[in-house]
Design a protein around this motif. Structure first.
Motif, PDB file in Angstrom:
ATOM      1  N   GLN A   1      41.462   5.654   7.934  1.00 34.94           N
ATOM      2  CA  GLN A   1      42.002   6.124   9.209  1.00 34.94           C
ATOM      3  C   GLN A   1      43.344   6.830   8.998  1.00 34.94           C
ATOM      4  OE1 GLN A   1      40.285   6.056  12.132  1.00 34.94           O
ATOM      5  NE2 GLN A   1      38.647   5.252  10.829  1.00 34.94           N
ATOM      6  N   ARG A   2      44.159   6.334   8.050  1.00 31.85           N
ATOM      7  CA  ARG A   2      45.434   7.009   7.750  1.00 31.85           C
ATOM      8  C   ARG A   2      45.178   8.404   7.175  1.00 31.85           C
ATOM      9  NH1 ARG A   2      47.089   1.903   5.820  1.00 31.85           N
ATOM     10  NH2 ARG A   2      46.587   2.560   3.690  1.00 31.85           N
TER      11      ARG A   2
ATOM     12  N   ALA B   1      44.083  10.751   9.939  1.00 30.07           N
ATOM     13  CA  ALA B   1      45.208  11.115  10.808  1.00 30.07           C
ATOM     14  C   ALA B   1      46.104  12.148  10.130  1.00 30.07           C
ATOM     15  CB  ALA B   1      46.011   9.868  11.173  1.00 30.07           C
TER      16      ALA B   1
ATOM     17  N   LYS C   1      44.290  15.605  10.131  1.00 25.58           N
ATOM     18  CA  LYS C   1      44.320  16.207  11.459  1.00 25.58           C
ATOM     19  C   LYS C   1      45.716  16.731  11.800  1.00 25.58           C
ATOM     20  CE  LYS C   1      40.479  13.671  13.556  1.00 25.58           C
ATOM     21  NZ  LYS C   1      40.102  12.677  14.605  1.00 25.58           N
ATOM     22  N   ASP C   2      46.727  15.981  11.399  1.00 18.46           N
ATOM     23  CA  ASP C   2      48.096  16.411  11.665  1.00 18.46           C
ATOM     24  C   ASP C   2      48.421  17.694  10.891  1.00 18.46           C
ATOM     25  OD1 ASP C   2      50.862  15.878  12.712  1.00 18.46           O
ATOM     26  OD2 ASP C   2      51.285  15.763  10.557  1.00 18.46           O
TER      27      ASP C   2
END
Length: 856
Positions: free
Chosen positions: A538-539, A542, A545-546
């Motif tokens: 999940q990190r 994220a 996506k960032d």
């Protein structure tokens, strides 16, 4: 060579052209390029920028379809014109037919026509618009004529995608909660279930058929069908090895009322292992078991299944066990299965004869041996076939030796003695015993027969602590397959070599090596690793996506990096992400404080008691109970433990002595027949709102049910059914049920459809509503899963009142009992030591008694 002036003029012209093209730099070329490149990298825009290149065959098909469409339109126009004139037109426009060849239609042409003009009136319908019934008309027509239960007669090793049980199709359409619903399928006698099949048979023929393995299978399948249980599994590409002793089936899915209980999971059971089957109350263990027990999928006829009692208790726990016993999945022919899920029927047979009498099986084995000997002679030229037959024949003779009548009675007597039967009780008729003792007889018979595959459903429920300890020792030496549902941690620690967990969140069966304590540690370690992997993924997602959001519209270099990250993200998603591990629910069970009372709260003074025409159970019993009491009452069955509770609540009167109770004392009971507290024709919300708490607003009832696990989706349906006034909203009832594990789906179900564990939680919610000073609990852990037992233990430790419990569950006693009282020999005495000391002392005493019994 151009002069400087010419170069200058060309540069100025270029600047003018650029300004005209870009609108004086109002167009962001880099941003637009980044957007276009990113979209193209993800496969966008191709349908707008490019036209699909057609092959020669496709071009011909498209041209032909266009000609056909043009001819049809022209023919329709001519026909319409002729009809107006009143003349007879030529059918189909024959005058334009060049040789009649183009008039012939093909499936490919029709498909091309539809592709060329999907919205045209004459276009062929899309295959997506054809109903499934039409697509599979031939397949479905064959299924209607097929054998009941979905058995495929052609199992000769061909590749099959999926085999499914069509039992659900014939099931009752009545909703389980509807007022006009049919009675439970468990209550329908076999003769009525198979009325059509048995028509024309005499009574003796019907009895013989129902006693046969084929008859038992058909009854089980019919019950499965009416219960709306379906089973799918992935078929093997090769035949099962008849000499195999292991069960290994992939892609198993079991549905109950179209709701998946397990989905696309593996069923792996190996010979010589002892499996404990665990899972939350209501997770579907019993339904999955029921499917296998009914042979919901094709199983070789040579595989003999011994199933004790064809009835399936609605509140049973071992659904997966029933599914296995019913052979809804392929199980090798060499395995003999015995499934114990209900009590022995009440007959005039004595207990010991009911255990060792095996004439039916001996007769079947002798016939099988005769058939194998004949087959051995027919296969004289085939050495491999002879070896296979010889192996099977040796197993038949070995089984006949196990059923040797000369030693049968002594072996059966030893098993019954271990389960608590005295010499006198062994000679009593089965109809003279209660249901709990008949359950012991059924268990004794299962142990006596020693099948290859033994399935047990909560075998410790009707046993006292001494019998549980004996059964632990007996089953810990079991050398064949043992698969059982149990919620006793200590029992599984002693017996199990493997644990199978039904993962309710992901609908899978999880396998762990070792006993229950090892399973808890191994699962904790696996869940920790899985959680870390989930968090790391999940990190990463994220961060990707960032990065895309920040640099997706920057310079060409950054755009390319963003595209690369986007492709990486797409690959991660396609490969699949690690899910979070299933989290066991932790219920917040609490019993409210009813206030303090002066000592003594309840005093038993010199109490004696005897039932009419029976020996005394108690003689001058003397002890007291206060609000700090935490007592576990143990002792053999029949010593009077439950009778003592009935005396305390004034349900029975002592024959001598007296029981003094504080006039303000409020007592709540949990009995072995706890369902008697409920109206099983009502939903939990209806029951609380209309019977227990008619004056209370529903907002107060909801938390109570919700705390004990009665929460969820079904609450909305129940709210529309209740006739609550504006001052009594249903919202007050739901949390009350949910607190004790009665989920929203369960709140809307008629309580007769709930599992035993789910009904027990509702009873605990009732006890919480009663706000007692004293709790009297008679085997409260029998219907509960591990998480509920722990929640009950925490609740009892924090309870401000007194507790007197009858239990054989070491897990509960060790967590909350402060004193051990032994009920035996007409007395109640305090034991000096903890529950583990008592267990070791009892084991030694049992071994001594058993050796004395065997030596006469």
């Amino acid at each position: 060579m151009p002069t400087w002036k010419e170069k200058r003029m060309k540069e100025e012209q270029y600047q003018i052209d650029k300004m005209l093209d870009t609108g004086a730099d109002s167009i962001d070329f880099e941003g637009t390029m980044a957007k276009d490149v990113r979209g193209a990298a993800m496969g966008e825009g191709e349908e707008e920028l490019f036209e699909k290149k057609l092959s020669k065959e496709e071009k011909k098909a498209r041209a032909k379809a266009a000609r056909e469409a043009k001819k049809k339109a022209k023919a329709a126009g001519k026909k319409g014109g002729k009809d107006k004139k009143g003349g007879k037109g030529k059918k189909g426009g024959d005058e334009d037919d060049d040789g009649g060849e183009e008039e012939k239609k093909s499936d490919d042409a029709a498909a091309a026509s539809a592709s060329a003009s999907p919205s045209s009136p004459g276009a062929a319908p899309s295959v997506d618009d054809i109903p499934p019934e039409e697509l599979l008309a031939g397949r479905l027509e064959g299924d209607k004529k097929g054998k009941k239960g979905g058995k495929d007669d052609d199992d000769g090793g061909g590749e099959e995608e999926k085999k499914s049980d069509d039992a659900a199709a014939a099931s009752s359409s009545a909703s389980p909660s509807s007022p006009g619903a049919a009675p439970s399928v468990d209550d329908i006698p076999p003769e009525e279930l198979l009325a059509g099949r048995l028509e024309g048979m005499s009574s003796s023929e019907i009895e013989a058929f129902l006693a046969s393995s084929e008859g038992r299978q058909e009854v089980a399948l019919e019950r499965l069908s009416r219960a709306q249980i379906s089973v799918n599994y992935e078929a093997r590409k090769t035949k099962l090895d008849p000499r195999s002793r292991d069960v290994n089936v992939s892609g198993v899915t079991v549905n109950f009322h179209s709701k998946p209980l397990i989905e696309d999971t593996d069923l792996v059971i190996n010979y010589g292992n002892r499996y404990g089957f665990v899972g939350p109350n209501g997770s579907g263990k019993s339904t999955v078991l029921k499917a296998i027990a009914a042979r919901a999928v094709p199983i070789p006829d040579s595989l003999d299944i011994y199933f004790l009692d064809s009835e399936y208790p609605v509140s049973g726990k071992s659904t997966v066990l029933k599914a296995i016993a019913a052979r809804a999945v392929p199980i090798p022919d060499s395995l003999d299965i015995y499934f114990l899920d209900s009590e022995y029927p009440a007959t005039d047979k004595t207990a010991i004869s009911a255990v060792f009498e095996a004439n039916d099986e001996i007769e079947l084995l002798e016939k099988k041996a005769t058939r194998l000997n004949d087959a051995m002679g027919d296969a004289a030229d085939d050495e491999d076939a002879q070896a296979s037959i010889q192996d099977e024949l040796e197993k038949v003779y070995e089984r006949l030796d196990q059923l040797d009548v000369s030693t049968a009675e002594s072996r059966a007597s030893a098993i019954l003695h271990g389960l608590g039967f005295t010499k006198k009780m062994q000679g009593m008729k089965t109809r003279e015993f209660s249901g709990g003792w008949r359950m012991r007889i059924a268990l004794a018979r299962a142990l006596f027969l020693k099948p290859d595959f033994l399935l047990l459903d909560e075998p410790t429920n009707h046993l006292d602590m001494e019998a549980v300890m004996w059964l632990e020792d007996y089953l810990s030496n079991w050398t064949k397959i043992l698969f059982f549902v149990c919620h006793s941690q200590d029992f599984m620690n002693q017996v199990c070599t493997h644990i199978v967990r039904l993962d309710m969140t992901y609908k899978k069966l999880r396998y762990y090596t070792g006993n229950y304590d090892m399973y808890v540690k191994l699962r904790h370690d696996q869940d920790m690793i899985q959680t870390r992997q989930y968090e790391a993924e999940q990190r990463d997602i994220a961060e990707i996506k960032d990065f895309i959001a920040r640099f997706g519209h920057g310079t060409v270099k950054m755009v390319r990096q963003a595209q690369s990250r986007e492709k990486l993200l797409q690959k991660k998603l396609e490969a699949g992400l690690t899910p979070l591990p299933e989290q066991d629910p932790k219920w917040d069970w609490t019993f409210p404080d009813a206030g303090t009372l002066p000592v003594p709260v309840c005093a038993i003074e010199n109490v004696s008691f005897a039932y009419p025409n029976s020996d005394p159970l108690y003689h001058k019993v003397d002890f007291g109970i206060d609000l700090q009491t935490r007592v576990a009452l143990v002792g053999p069955n029949g010593a009077g433990k439950t009778t003592l509770i009935k005396l305390i609540v004034d349900e029975l009167r002592p024959t001598a002595g007296q029981i003094k109770r504080n006039p303000h004392l409020k007592i709540s009971r949990f009995t072995q027949h706890f369902e008697d507290k409920l109206d099983l024709t009502m939903t939990p919300l209806d029951f609380f709102k209309q019977v227990l708490m008619p004056q209370e607003p529903v907002e107060r009832i909801r938390p109570l049910l919700g705390r004990y696990g009665c929460t969820g989706d079904q609450q909305n349906q129940v709210m529309s059914q209740l006739s609550a006034g504006p001052q009594e909203p249903v919202e007050r009832i739901r949390p009350l049920l949910g607190r004790y594990g009665c989920t929203g789906d369960q709140q809307n179900q008629v309580m007769s459809q709930l599992s035993a564990g789910q009904k027990a939680r509702i009873v605990f919610a009732i006890i919480a509503h009663e706000k007692p000073h004293l709790l009297l609990l008679d085997e409260p852990t029998n219907p509960l899963d591990m998480e509920s037992i722990d929640a009950l233990a925490r609740c009892l430790r924090n309870f401000k009142g007194g507790v007197l419990m009858i239990s054989h569950d070491m897990r509960l006693i060790s967590q909350c009992a402060e004193e051990i009282y032994i009920c035996d020999k007409k007395k109640i005495t305090k034991y000096k030591g903890d529950i583990m000391d008592f267990k070791m002392h009892t084991k030694k005493a049992n071994q001594k008694k058993l050796s004395q019994h065997q030596n006469g």
